[in-house]
Design a protein around this motif. Sequence first.
Motif, PDB file in Angstrom:
ATOM      1  N   LYS A   1       0.833  -1.194   0.000  1.00 43.18           N
ATOM      2  CA  LYS A   1       0.000   0.000   0.000  1.00 43.18           C
ATOM      3  C   LYS A   1       0.871   1.249   0.000  1.00 43.18           C
ATOM      4  CE  LYS A   1      -4.249  -1.712   2.135  1.00 43.18           C
ATOM      5  NZ  LYS A   1      -5.232  -1.515   3.233  1.00 43.18           N
ATOM      6  N   HIS A   2       0.472   2.243  -0.799  1.00 42.86           N
ATOM      7  CA  HIS A   2       1.223   3.494  -0.855  1.00 42.86           C
ATOM      8  C   HIS A   2       0.264   4.670  -0.744  1.00 42.86           C
ATOM      9  CE1 HIS A   2       4.389   6.306  -1.850  1.00 42.86           C
ATOM     10  NE2 HIS A   2       3.576   6.853  -2.750  1.00 42.86           N
ATOM     11  N   PRO A   3       0.396   5.480   0.287  1.00 46.32           N
ATOM     12  CA  PRO A   3       1.332   5.280   1.403  1.00 46.32           C
ATOM     13  C   PRO A   3       0.766   4.278   2.402  1.00 46.32           C
ATOM     14  CG  PRO A   3       0.057   7.262   1.755  1.00 46.32           C
ATOM     15  CD  PRO A   3      -0.348   6.744   0.402  1.00 46.32           C
ATOM     16  N   PRO A   4       1.601   3.751   3.288  1.00 46.46           N
ATOM     17  CA  PRO A   4       1.111   2.822   4.309  1.00 46.46           C
ATOM     18  C   PRO A   4       0.124   3.534   5.233  1.00 46.46           C
ATOM     19  CG  PRO A   4       3.500   2.722   4.121  1.00 46.46           C
ATOM     20  CD  PRO A   4       3.067   3.916   3.347  1.00 46.46           C
ATOM     21  N   PRO A   5      -0.753   2.806   5.893  1.00 47.48           N
ATOM     22  CA  PRO A   5      -1.714   3.427   6.812  1.00 47.48           C
ATOM     23  C   PRO A   5      -1.006   4.246   7.888  1.00 47.48           C
ATOM     24  CG  PRO A   5      -2.270   1.126   6.434  1.00 47.48           C
ATOM     25  CD  PRO A   5      -0.927   1.342   5.818  1.00 47.48           C
ATOM     26  N   THR A   6      -1.619   5.347   8.260  1.00 52.85           N
ATOM     27  CA  THR A   6      -1.044   6.219   9.291  1.00 52.85           C
ATOM     28  C   THR A   6      -0.819   5.467  10.595  1.00 52.85           C
ATOM     29  OG1 THR A   6      -2.164   8.141   8.326  1.00 52.85           O
ATOM     30  CG2 THR A   6      -1.393   8.355  10.588  1.00 52.85           C
TER      31      THR A   6
ATOM     32  N   LYS B   1       8.651  -2.396   0.184  1.00 53.33           N
ATOM     33  CA  LYS B   1       8.722  -1.625  -1.057  1.00 53.33           C
ATOM     34  C   LYS B   1       8.558  -0.125  -0.810  1.00 53.33           C
ATOM     35  CE  LYS B   1       6.976  -5.334  -4.044  1.00 53.33           C
ATOM     36  NZ  LYS B   1       5.894  -5.750  -4.984  1.00 53.33           N
ATOM     37  N   ASN B   2       7.782   0.224   0.184  1.00 58.26           N
ATOM     38  CA  ASN B   2       7.522   1.630   0.479  1.00 58.26           C
ATOM     39  C   ASN B   2       8.344   2.105   1.682  1.00 58.26           C
ATOM     40  OD1 ASN B   2       5.576   1.792  -1.586  1.00 58.26           O
ATOM     41  ND2 ASN B   2       4.021   0.919  -0.238  1.00 58.26           N
ATOM     42  N   LYS B   3       9.585   1.682   1.768  1.00 55.84           N
ATOM     43  CA  LYS B   3      10.408   2.007   2.934  1.00 55.84           C
ATOM     44  C   LYS B   3      10.613   3.511   3.114  1.00 55.84           C
ATOM     45  CE  LYS B   3      14.839   1.390   0.508  1.00 55.84           C
ATOM     46  NZ  LYS B   3      16.105   0.604   0.508  1.00 55.84           N
ATOM     47  N   THR B   4      10.635   4.258   2.002  1.00 58.41           N
ATOM     48  CA  THR B   4      10.850   5.699   2.130  1.00 58.41           C
ATOM     49  C   THR B   4       9.718   6.376   2.902  1.00 58.41           C
ATOM     50  OG1 THR B   4       9.835   6.016  -0.055  1.00 58.41           O
ATOM     51  CG2 THR B   4      12.243   5.882   0.035  1.00 58.41           C
ATOM     52  N   ASP B   5       8.526   5.778   2.875  1.00 57.65           N
ATOM     53  CA  ASP B   5       7.405   6.358   3.621  1.00 57.65           C
ATOM     54  C   ASP B   5       7.638   6.271   5.124  1.00 57.65           C
ATOM     55  OD1 ASP B   5       5.589   7.103   1.462  1.00 57.65           O
ATOM     56  OD2 ASP B   5       5.445   4.964   1.066  1.00 57.65           O
ATOM     57  N   PHE B   6       8.358   5.256   5.567  1.00 57.15           N
ATOM     58  CA  PHE B   6       8.650   5.126   6.993  1.00 57.15           C
ATOM     59  C   PHE B   6       9.698   6.142   7.435  1.00 57.15           C
ATOM     60  CE2 PHE B   6       6.861   0.976   5.998  1.00 57.15           C
ATOM     61  CZ  PHE B   6       6.037   0.737   7.084  1.00 57.15           C
ATOM     62  N   LEU B   7      10.514   6.585   6.481  1.00 59.01           N
ATOM     63  CA  LEU B   7      11.595   7.514   6.813  1.00 59.01           C
ATOM     64  C   LEU B   7      11.126   8.953   6.918  1.00 59.01           C
ATOM     65  CD1 LEU B   7      14.423   5.940   4.633  1.00 59.01           C
ATOM     66  CD2 LEU B   7      14.097   5.757   7.101  1.00 59.01           C
ATOM     67  N   ILE B   8       9.820   9.157   6.982  1.00 55.53           N
ATOM     68  CA  ILE B   8       9.266  10.474   7.300  1.00 55.53           C
ATOM     69  C   ILE B   8       9.337  10.695   8.806  1.00 55.53           C
ATOM     70  CG2 ILE B   8       7.157  11.878   7.289  1.00 55.53           C
ATOM     71  CD1 ILE B   8       6.338  10.470   4.732  1.00 55.53           C
ATOM     72  N   ASN B   9       9.254   9.597   9.557  1.00 51.67           N
ATOM     73  CA  ASN B   9       9.238   9.658  11.019  1.00 51.67           C
ATOM     74  C   ASN B   9      10.674   9.734  11.549  1.00 51.67           C
ATOM     75  OD1 ASN B   9       9.230   8.601  13.848  1.00 51.67           O
ATOM     76  ND2 ASN B   9       7.029   8.436  13.465  1.00 51.67           N
ATOM     77  N   ILE B  10      10.965  10.773  12.326  1.00 54.81           N
ATOM     78  CA  ILE B  10      12.332  10.989  12.807  1.00 54.81           C
ATOM     79  C   ILE B  10      12.799   9.857  13.713  1.00 54.81           C
ATOM     80  CG2 ILE B  10      11.572  12.357  14.781  1.00 54.81           C
ATOM     81  CD1 ILE B  10      14.796  12.834  12.676  1.00 54.81           C
ATOM     82  N   HIS B  11      11.879   9.223  14.438  1.00 57.75           N
ATOM     83  CA  HIS B  11      12.260   8.117  15.327  1.00 57.75           C
ATOM     84  C   HIS B  11      12.699   6.897  14.510  1.00 57.75           C
ATOM     85  CE1 HIS B  11      10.750  10.488  18.597  1.00 57.75           C
ATOM     86  NE2 HIS B  11       9.526  10.491  18.101  1.00 57.75           N
ATOM     87  N   VAL B  12      12.048   6.689  13.386  1.00 59.21           N
ATOM     88  CA  VAL B  12      12.443   5.593  12.500  1.00 59.21           C
ATOM     89  C   VAL B  12      13.810   5.897  11.892  1.00 59.21           C
ATOM     90  CG1 VAL B  12      11.898   4.354  10.374  1.00 59.21           C
ATOM     91  CG2 VAL B  12      10.055   4.947  11.972  1.00 59.21           C
ATOM     92  N   VAL B  13      14.003   7.131  11.467  1.00 59.09           N
ATOM     93  CA  VAL B  13      15.298   7.525  10.896  1.00 59.09           C
ATOM     94  C   VAL B  13      16.416   7.318  11.913  1.00 59.09           C
ATOM     95  CG1 VAL B  13      16.647   9.458  10.003  1.00 59.09           C
ATOM     96  CG2 VAL B  13      14.259   9.193   9.318  1.00 59.09           C
ATOM     97  N   ARG B  14      16.178   7.754  13.133  1.00 55.12           N
ATOM     98  CA  ARG B  14      17.191   7.612  14.184  1.00 55.12           C
ATOM     99  C   ARG B  14      17.512   6.143  14.436  1.00 55.12           C
ATOM    100  NH1 ARG B  14      14.609   9.870  17.992  1.00 55.12           N
ATOM    101  NH2 ARG B  14      15.224  12.021  17.605  1.00 55.12           N
TER     102      ARG B  14
END
Length: 229
Positions: free
Chosen positions: A14-19, A50-63
């Motif tokens: 799904k793009h984007p993944p559910p909130t 496949k939609n990993k970039t959508d998770f990288l919106i969240n700063i906690h995920v990036v960290r």
Amino acid sequence: MEQFMAMLKKNENKHPPPTKLLNLAGQLCQELQSSSATLEELVEAMMQCKNKTDFLINIHVVRACVSVHIHKGQYDAACRLLEYCKAEEKEELVKLWHEIHYQRVMEKHQTDVLTPLQKFRCRKRNPPPISLCPEGLKNRNYSEEARQHLYKFAAEVTANPDKKQREGLAQALNLQPIQVYNWFANYRRRQKSRLLHMEELNNSCPERALASHRKKPQDKGSDAPQTAE
């Protein structure tokens, strides 16, 4: 964790993944900071999506992703991740960028800690990319007017201002709070060094120490920030 994995598998295309899924990812990344193995499993699951970039919106995920890369010694991968991630917290991303390079230097020199000067030099050698600093790095030099104001504050108010005072000075002088913090840290260090020097002179030759004190010009030491954020 099991709930997240089930939701991830169900919505992997799904793009984007559910909130709800994105929020849960950020929450788990915060909670699992002290559990490296579980955090690594979580990061790998998200990064294989496949939609990993959508998770990288969240700063906690990036960290969390950066932490896992650093733990594995994958410094270049950590830098690339910061460059293409979509998190809006640019200041936090810049801190992570510096942390990656601190860790790289510590590994190179086989040490667990860097001196403030080593960190300062590391930041100078490895400036963050324009994607993290679209307006460029802020000028960290101090104008003559700002220096005089800081000297006056140190002499007449306090040489160790609290957070509220530093923020007030930063706003009044058009500086960043960390610049004000660093200036006062450097000022206190220079004052302590001068005091120790005077004590040594006094112990060895009181007359010479008195003459040196009378001739000593106003402290004009370097204001370049050399302490950690």
